[in-house]
Design an enzyme around this catalytic site. Structure first.
Site, PDB file in Angstrom:
ATOM      1  N   ASP A   1      34.724  44.465  38.316  1.00 53.88           N
ATOM      2  CA  ASP A   1      35.454  44.079  38.924  1.00 53.88           C
ATOM      3  C   ASP A   1      35.310  42.920  40.014  1.00 53.88           C
ATOM      4  O   ASP A   1      34.070  42.437  39.266  1.00 53.88           O
ATOM      5  CB  ASP A   1      36.812  44.588  39.368  1.00 53.88           C
ATOM      6  CG  ASP A   1      37.949  43.984  39.478  1.00 53.88           C
ATOM      7  OD1 ASP A   1      38.010  42.607  39.943  1.00 53.88           O
ATOM      8  OD2 ASP A   1      39.476  44.657  38.970  1.00 53.88           O
TER       9      ASP A   1
ATOM     10  N   ASN B   1      35.633  39.015  34.131  1.00 56.19           N
ATOM     11  CA  ASN B   1      35.935  39.233  35.771  1.00 56.19           C
ATOM     12  C   ASN B   1      34.210  39.376  36.544  1.00 56.19           C
ATOM     13  O   ASN B   1      32.758  39.321  35.281  1.00 56.19           O
ATOM     14  CB  ASN B   1      35.665  41.028  36.225  1.00 56.19           C
ATOM     15  CG  ASN B   1      37.485  40.880  35.817  1.00 56.19           C
ATOM     16  OD1 ASN B   1      37.498  40.932  37.387  1.00 56.19           O
ATOM     17  ND2 ASN B   1      37.267  42.230  36.166  1.00 56.19           N
TER      18      ASN B   1
HETATM   19  O1  LIG Z   1      40.061  41.447  37.435  1.00 61.33           O
HETATM   20  C1  LIG Z   1      41.198  42.371  37.341  1.00 61.33           C
HETATM   21  O2  LIG Z   1      40.459  43.315  36.639  1.00 61.33           O
HETATM   22  C2  LIG Z   1      41.857  45.147  36.976  1.00 61.33           C
HETATM   23  C3  LIG Z   1      41.082  45.598  36.377  1.00 61.33           C
HETATM   24  S1  LIG Z   1      39.549  45.803  35.581  1.00 61.33           S
HETATM   25  O3  LIG Z   1      38.494  45.867  36.461  1.00 61.33           O
HETATM   26  O4  LIG Z   1      39.164  44.151  34.603  1.00 61.33           O
HETATM   27  O5  LIG Z   1      39.355  47.984  35.163  1.00 61.33           O
HETATM   28  C4  LIG Z   1      43.591  44.774  35.826  1.00 61.33           C
HETATM   29  O6  LIG Z   1      43.788  45.362  35.681  1.00 61.33           O
HETATM   30  C5  LIG Z   1      43.473  43.461  37.505  1.00 61.33           C
HETATM   31  O7  LIG Z   1      44.894  43.397  37.213  1.00 61.33           O
HETATM   32  C6  LIG Z   1      42.598  42.487  36.845  1.00 61.33           C
HETATM   33  O8  LIG Z   1      43.795  41.096  37.977  1.00 61.33           O
END
Ligand SMILES: O=C1O[C@H](CS(=O)(=O)O)[C@@H](O)[C@H](O)[C@H]1O
Length: 281
Positions: free
Chosen positions: A180, A133
């Protein structure tokens, strides 16, 4: 930081398809597509085509027609992974990371961060990731940011001219929520959405927290600058994983929010490399 504006009207569904939003019209348009999209790279030609990181790989995606021409379908096996966040660096390469979607095997950290380079080659750059992310790049392009969300950690790397990452270090340890999506503003500060905390946090280039913006949804997912002067911060959010009770308490979950900001963002770089179509799909 200004007042939050009334959220643009974006259609909401139990399983919302990705919408293309024209903020001035406050209207979203659902896009027909073969798989969920984690991230996109804009192209230099201003056409309606983008490179999209779909669940299983990269495709040249026409936003108008919904047509997809596959470029690199590298995660097509059912291994519990899919492509997630991504961004183009200042030199025009597209970086996209995968996430281990299956929680039962997430701890194995079998996800990776991949790079689509100028020659059009797509290869994993580093592995050992649970959920990739927050890929973002400093204004001079020499620092890359990346979060492995379950570790509650934002990392920084040196990024050299050849597109090699080195000197991985902890940029920020997150205590409230999970880092995120993220982006960098014109002062080199990192705006990071905090899933489960309902906030977006602005970090100085040394990692210090400068500002915390509370959004009216517990799961903000990503941030992007827009508007004519790049002084509008758009924040996306998710309904995913919220119970019926939580959804009643969070009527704006799944909406896109827009905030006026003082320090503008930077124009989003475009993928300037070669487009090579897959021969095996
Ligand atoms: O990028 C994402 O992240 C999440 C949650 S988290 O930030 O990693 O905790 C995730 O569940 C989502 O579907 C995904 O795209």
């Amino acid at each position: 930081m200004g007042r939050p504006r009334r959220p643009p009207a974006v259609d909401r569904h139990p399983e919302p398809p990705p919408a293309r939003l024209r903020p001035r019209h406050r209207r979203g348009r659902d896009l027909r597509r073969p798989e969920r999209i984690g991230s996109i790279a804009l192209l230099p030609d201003e056409s309606s085509r983008v490179v999209a990181a779909f669940e299983t790989g990269l495709g040249l995606f026409d936003l108008s027609s919904g047509d997809v021409a596959w470029l690199h379908r590298v995660e097509a096996d059912a291994n519990g992974r899919r492509f997630n966040d991504g961004r183009v660096d200042r030199a025009g390469r597209f970086w996209a990371g995968t996430m281990v979607e299956d929680e039962a095997i997430r701890h194995r950290a079998e996800a990776s961060v991949w790079r689509l380079d100028h020659a059009g080659d797509f290869a994993p750059h580093f592995g050992g990731v649970q959920i990739a992310n927050g890929l973002a790049f400093s204004p001079d392009g020499k620092t890359a940011y990346f979060s492995d969300s379950p570790l509650q950690t934002i990392f920084a790397f040196d990024l050299d001219e050849d597109g090699t990452l080195s000197n991985r270090r902890v940029f920020a340890q997150v205590t409230d929520g999970y880092p995120d999506g993220a982006t960098v503003d014109a002062e080199g500060c990192l705006w990071s959405a905090r899933w489960a905390a309902g906030t977006v946090v602005r970090h100085a280039p040394d990692g210090r927290v400068l500002q915390t913006l509370r959004v009216p949804a517990s799961q903000p997912t990503c941030v992007a600058f827009g508007g004519d002067d790049l002084r509008t911060l758009f924040v996306t959010s998710a309904r995913d994983e919220l119970s019926d009770d939580e959804l009643v308490r969070q009527p704006h979950a799944g909406d896109v929010f827009a905030y006026d900001v003082t320090v503008p963002g930077l124009p989003e770089p475009r993928y300037t490399g070669a487009i090579r179509f897959a021969s095996n799909v």
